[in-house]
Design an enzyme around this catalytic site. Sequence first.
Site, PDB file in Angstrom:
ATOM      1  N   HIS A  10      -4.868  56.657  -9.772  1.00 32.36           N
ATOM      2  CA  HIS A  10      -5.399  55.298  -9.644  1.00 32.36           C
ATOM      3  C   HIS A  10      -6.686  55.129 -10.468  1.00 32.36           C
ATOM      4  CE1 HIS A  10      -2.295  54.833  -6.608  1.00 32.36           C
ATOM      5  NE2 HIS A  10      -2.715  55.988  -6.117  1.00 32.36           N
ATOM      6  N   GLU A  24      -8.744  55.659  -2.200  1.00 32.47           N
ATOM      7  CA  GLU A  24      -8.068  56.830  -2.750  1.00 32.47           C
ATOM      8  C   GLU A  24      -8.600  57.202  -4.132  1.00 32.47           C
ATOM      9  OE1 GLU A  24      -3.530  58.283  -3.956  1.00 32.47           O
ATOM     10  OE2 GLU A  24      -3.877  56.284  -3.116  1.00 32.47           O
ATOM     11  N   HIS A  79      -4.050  62.919  -5.495  1.00 27.70           N
ATOM     12  CA  HIS A  79      -3.916  61.688  -4.713  1.00 27.70           C
ATOM     13  C   HIS A  79      -4.319  61.926  -3.261  1.00 27.70           C
ATOM     14  CE1 HIS A  79      -1.581  59.231  -7.671  1.00 27.70           C
ATOM     15  NE2 HIS A  79      -1.349  60.443  -8.163  1.00 27.70           N
ATOM     16  N   GLU A 142      -0.950  65.386  -2.381  1.00 32.32           N
ATOM     17  CA  GLU A 142      -1.360  64.289  -1.492  1.00 32.32           C
ATOM     18  C   GLU A 142      -2.296  64.870  -0.447  1.00 32.32           C
ATOM     19  OE1 GLU A 142      -0.876  61.163  -1.713  1.00 32.32           O
ATOM     20  OE2 GLU A 142       1.018  60.710  -2.716  1.00 32.32           O
TER      21      GLU A 142
END
Length: 238
Positions: A10, A24, A79, A142
Amino acid sequence: MPKVWIDAGHGGNDPGAVANGIKEKDIALKVSLGIKERLEAGYENVQVLLSRSTDVFLELRDRTAKANAAGADLLVSIHCNAGGGKGGFETFRYTSASQNSIKLQEALHKAIMDKIGGIDRGLKAQNLHMVRESKMPAVLTENLFVDVAADAERLKQTNVIDAIIDGHVQGIASYLGLAKKEGKTVANERDTNVVSPWAKEVWEQMTNAGYFDGERPGAPITREEVAIVLKRLISSLK
């Protein structure tokens, strides 16, 4: 010299998952910068390249195109998760991943879980752009859930971010077979005799209850030790 590509997910106008005062994109960038710093400072003959080093937006295709053009030897995309439930940590490789991608995933997953503890959601395969379009072994991590209160609280703690960074560093170093620099220790390498702040209360409760002996709270647990804990637990329920 191996080239390691670290992709901070992102960025810019794409915050990623947002909840509990956490974005995030911010966690991904902090972890990515930490990996570069500690891997290059602590190990011989390795170069770490970043998709982004600031809060900017990049298309997915640009991220993989840059990594491929650089001839990176591996790619890790960083992430945080969302979607509720109990939270935890998980990793992803491509559905038709190479054996080297599988080995990289296994090395990363074990190293990170050893560092952060908590819920292990497993090693998974999915058709994600970052692991599909990369021409080198690639894994997406993650790192806890921003929308699960317990995970979000952990992500606000410096020692937990340090543990996430160090887990990535050790996993990458293990996969590549990197040698530590002479006279150097990797930053924030854990003392297994010291309990993590986030686990201190539960560790003390379980020690006082007799399930553990109170020694080496940060050490990996063996099957033999699990058997002993289970025996003590079963005995306490009779």
